[in-house]
Design a protein around this motif. Sequence first.
Motif, PDB file in Angstrom:
ATOM      1  N   TYR A  66       0.823  -1.212   0.000  1.00 23.50           N
ATOM      2  CA  TYR A  66       0.000   0.000   0.000  1.00 23.50           C
ATOM      3  C   TYR A  66       0.861   1.268   0.000  1.00 23.50           C
ATOM      4  N   ARG A  70       1.351   3.873  -3.215  1.00 20.29           N
ATOM      5  CA  ARG A  70       1.096   5.316  -3.210  1.00 20.29           C
ATOM      6  C   ARG A  70       2.337   6.083  -3.666  1.00 20.29           C
ATOM      7  N   ASP A  73       2.487   6.033  -7.421  1.00 18.27           N
ATOM      8  CA  ASP A  73       1.542   7.001  -7.998  1.00 18.27           C
ATOM      9  C   ASP A  73       2.132   8.408  -7.999  1.00 18.27           C
ATOM     10  N   ARG A  74       2.895   8.740  -6.977  1.00 21.61           N
ATOM     11  CA  ARG A  74       3.393  10.109  -6.811  1.00 21.61           C
ATOM     12  C   ARG A  74       4.770  10.330  -7.428  1.00 21.61           C
ATOM     13  N   HIS A 200      -8.999   6.318 -17.255  1.00 22.01           N
ATOM     14  CA  HIS A 200      -9.827   6.812 -16.158  1.00 22.01           C
ATOM     15  C   HIS A 200     -11.302   6.873 -16.568  1.00 22.01           C
ATOM     16  N   ARG A 215     -14.464   3.040  -3.114  1.00 21.80           N
ATOM     17  CA  ARG A 215     -14.097   2.668  -1.736  1.00 21.80           C
ATOM     18  C   ARG A 215     -14.827   1.409  -1.291  1.00 21.80           C
ATOM     19  N   GLN A 218     -13.360  -1.527  -3.032  1.00 23.47           N
ATOM     20  CA  GLN A 218     -12.030  -1.785  -2.487  1.00 23.47           C
ATOM     21  C   GLN A 218     -12.107  -2.590  -1.194  1.00 23.47           C
ATOM     22  N   LYS A 336      -5.521   6.866 -12.132  1.00 20.80           N
ATOM     23  CA  LYS A 336      -4.471   7.632 -11.471  1.00 20.80           C
ATOM     24  C   LYS A 336      -4.240   7.185 -10.034  1.00 20.80           C
ATOM     25  N   GLU A 337      -5.147   6.396  -9.497  1.00 18.76           N
ATOM     26  CA  GLU A 337      -4.998   5.874  -8.139  1.00 18.76           C
ATOM     27  C   GLU A 337      -4.660   4.385  -8.138  1.00 18.76           C
ATOM     28  N   ALA A 340      -2.142   2.965  -5.369  1.00 16.61           N
ATOM     29  CA  ALA A 340      -2.692   2.904  -4.017  1.00 16.61           C
ATOM     30  C   ALA A 340      -3.813   1.884  -3.922  1.00 16.61           C
ATOM     31  N   ARG A 341      -4.718   1.853  -4.927  1.00 14.42           N
ATOM     32  CA  ARG A 341      -5.858   0.937  -4.886  1.00 14.42           C
ATOM     33  C   ARG A 341      -5.418  -0.518  -5.015  1.00 14.42           C
TER      34      ARG A 341
END
Length: 405
Positions: A66, A70, A73-74, A200, A215, A218, A336-337, A340-341
């Motif tokens: 996790y 993230r 992603d960044r 997306h 969410r 998830q 774009k997530e 993290a997802r």
Amino acid sequence: MDDVITDSRYSWSRLVLTLLVGTVINAGMWAIVVIMPAVEVEYGGSRALASLPYTLTMIGFATGNYALGRAVDRFGITLSLCVAAVLTGLGYVLATLSGSLLMLSFAQLLVGFASAVGFGPLIADISHWFVRKRGIAVAIAASGNYLSGAIWPMLLATVLEDSGWRAVYLVMAAVTLATVIPLSFALRRRLPEEAQTAAHSASMLNAKSAGLSPRALQYMLGFAGIGCCVAMSMPQVHIVALCVGLGYGPAVGAQMLSLMLLGGVVSRIISGLLADRLGGVRTLLIGSCLQMLALFLYLPAGGMVSLYMVSMVFGLSQGGIVPSYALIVREYMPAKEAGARVGFVMMATILGMALGGWLSGLIYDLSGSYTLAFVNGIVWNGMNIAIVLWLMSRSRPRVRAVAPA
């Protein structure tokens, strides 16, 4: 540069590099399984206590999926891989300096956290570069985890026998630093913004048709992942210890583990091809049902030949389960997530492995055999199937992203 960004020649070459990186750095997850009997002899204690380093490895691996997802992603995959490779090597070295089971367990926590970059984060990264063949691409990338478990125990068996488990860890520290960091720079190219926008839009249409928020989906996938991986952990974590208890020795157990994981690679490839036709949810259901069947086959098995056969069947049955979660995330959640997802769901599956590994050791200590541990796995697998059936009842036909020209 190729005219087509996704499913291009570059996409496939990137997939090959991704597989190589995953095969090396994922060794952090499997090394502790192979040395577990030696650790138990050196430090003493019960089977459940000897499983503690593995449990902390998996907790680190879970949180790393996790957190590093993230980070990808960044900051992108290259920087994340470089930092993780250094931390993995440091964890190996700290493990060799440990003087107690507790110190070893905390070193394994670092190894597990950093080596997680080679699983969920790498899978999320490669998923951006494929649309039509995303299922097989994700399956191949995820196979680095199983190839690592199949290859490294066999390659390092002689080192373990001749020089002990600390020498094994020093070798892995050197190999990780020497291979992962150079290869990471070959993955520094970023996906263009227009390709991310198209992905997306497609995922948002799928999410709307399913009637679930990202969410909510998830969390449901997380619960399903815990259930299937508690079941999955029994053979994968304890097959070596099971063979030692039956008098077959750790080498035989390591061979069964390798056979199981090689079968898992085959299963992942087949499941990836299937997922490109059926979608992630249906592919997940097929894998979960096959895994439960294989667990039932372990109950009457006890001879060496039967255990070899059932281990192969188990590997061929369950390999496609975990990659299916990543595909569902990419089909129904914002592109774009993705890091993290996907990382969150992978975290849930790994926590299931950690819980299952500990529960199996505890059940063995209480009952004196692994029979009830297999039954425990079957029950958790049933919970997983129930959740997947509910998700499948809500899923709709998939919308594919259109690859930009």
